[in-house]
Enzyme design. Sequence first.
Site, PDB file in Angstrom:
ATOM      1  N   GLU A  61     -71.173  62.279  80.839  1.00  0.00           N
ATOM      2  CA  GLU A  61     -71.186  63.732  80.871  1.00  0.00           C
ATOM      3  C   GLU A  61     -70.695  64.275  79.527  1.00  0.00           C
ATOM      4  O   GLU A  61     -69.611  64.850  79.413  1.00  0.00           O
ATOM      5  CB  GLU A  61     -70.320  64.274  82.016  1.00  0.00           C
ATOM      6  CG  GLU A  61     -70.613  65.741  82.311  1.00  0.00           C
ATOM      7  CD  GLU A  61     -69.731  66.310  83.403  1.00  0.00           C
ATOM      8  OE1 GLU A  61     -70.240  67.076  84.231  1.00  0.00           O
ATOM      9  OE2 GLU A  61     -68.520  65.996  83.417  1.00  0.00           O
ATOM     10  N   GLN A  65     -66.431  59.613  84.997  1.00  0.00           N
ATOM     11  CA  GLN A  65     -67.259  60.202  83.944  1.00  0.00           C
ATOM     12  C   GLN A  65     -66.551  60.045  82.604  1.00  0.00           C
ATOM     13  O   GLN A  65     -65.321  59.956  82.545  1.00  0.00           O
ATOM     14  CB  GLN A  65     -67.530  61.684  84.228  1.00  0.00           C
ATOM     15  CG  GLN A  65     -68.430  61.904  85.436  1.00  0.00           C
ATOM     16  CD  GLN A  65     -68.629  63.377  85.768  1.00  0.00           C
ATOM     17  OE1 GLN A  65     -67.717  64.182  85.640  1.00  0.00           O
ATOM     18  NE2 GLN A  65     -69.829  63.717  86.201  1.00  0.00           N
ATOM     19  N   GLU A  98     -62.861  66.902  91.773  1.00  0.00           N
ATOM     20  CA  GLU A  98     -62.591  66.596  90.362  1.00  0.00           C
ATOM     21  C   GLU A  98     -61.659  67.627  89.748  1.00  0.00           C
ATOM     22  O   GLU A  98     -61.978  68.822  89.741  1.00  0.00           O
ATOM     23  CB  GLU A  98     -63.898  66.562  89.568  1.00  0.00           C
ATOM     24  CG  GLU A  98     -63.693  66.345  88.077  1.00  0.00           C
ATOM     25  CD  GLU A  98     -64.969  66.572  87.273  1.00  0.00           C
ATOM     26  OE1 GLU A  98     -65.107  65.944  86.217  1.00  0.00           O
ATOM     27  OE2 GLU A  98     -65.804  67.401  87.697  1.00  0.00           O
ATOM     28  N   ASP A 151     -62.700  62.033  85.618  1.00  0.00           N
ATOM     29  CA  ASP A 151     -63.345  62.298  84.339  1.00  0.00           C
ATOM     30  C   ASP A 151     -62.328  62.000  83.231  1.00  0.00           C
ATOM     31  O   ASP A 151     -61.293  62.657  83.140  1.00  0.00           O
ATOM     32  CB  ASP A 151     -63.799  63.756  84.282  1.00  0.00           C
ATOM     33  CG  ASP A 151     -64.652  64.063  83.058  1.00  0.00           C
ATOM     34  OD1 ASP A 151     -64.168  63.805  81.937  1.00  0.00           O
ATOM     35  OD2 ASP A 151     -65.771  64.574  83.213  1.00  0.00           O
TER      36      ASP A 151
END
Length: 255
Positions: free
Chosen positions: A238, A202, A141, A176
């Site tokens: 998140e 996310q 990530e 993300d």
Amino acid sequence: MPKFAANLSMMFNEVPFLDRFAAAADCGFTAVEYLFPYEHPAELVAERLQAAGLAQALFNMPPGDWAAGERGMAALPGREADFAAALNTAIAYATVIGTPLLHMMAGLAPATDPVAIATYRENLKRATDRTGEAGVDLVIEPINGRDMPGYFLNDFQRAVDFIAEMDAAHVKLQFDVYHRQILHGDVIMALRQMAPVIGHIQIASVPERREPLTGELDDLRIFAEIDAIGYQGYVGCEYRPAAGTREGLVWMTRL
């Protein structure tokens, strides 16, 4: 509409970690993720997960000394033995808990340092081989430098390039939305272009990392795009609730 997983490291902090599984299920979640389970026996975490009737979406490999500021070891020269031990621990927990995904954190290192780059490649290859043997997918990530200054993996295309080097179907990108917007913007096009290698998504609102539908992005449009690209996995929530976790879940009611 995507399937959402509660992030138990950021959400439901009103109760102790092991009680957050039941709290998430009570609020309608069907899956959870979190940063690290390693303060608790894997069997106990698995028990709470199963008792709540939840699926496990993902958790991170041990990051080194988190309290001392370490954020992963994959790009840290001289820490190869520690990384290998952390990888073994993560796979042992993954086997007991039953997670389909492990996230390998890169650590704090200069992104252009040739030694750090070589170390990262070697450790990524080691993790690729071990997770492949264990039947667990591996994700990496990119993380923005505002939230995590000095993080080695701070570019989405670079992450995609590392994944291509591994040439392994089970090594994928953790996309993300919050980090993408801060690092590069262009969220929708990136989702489309990187869809073939996305293993986990996310969300959090930008710029304050709060509940969806409260920031600068059109989260409803992003959720529609996640469906449009054919993503079948969970979308991890998140984010840091602005007030109480339950009170902030009005965004799910709106959906």
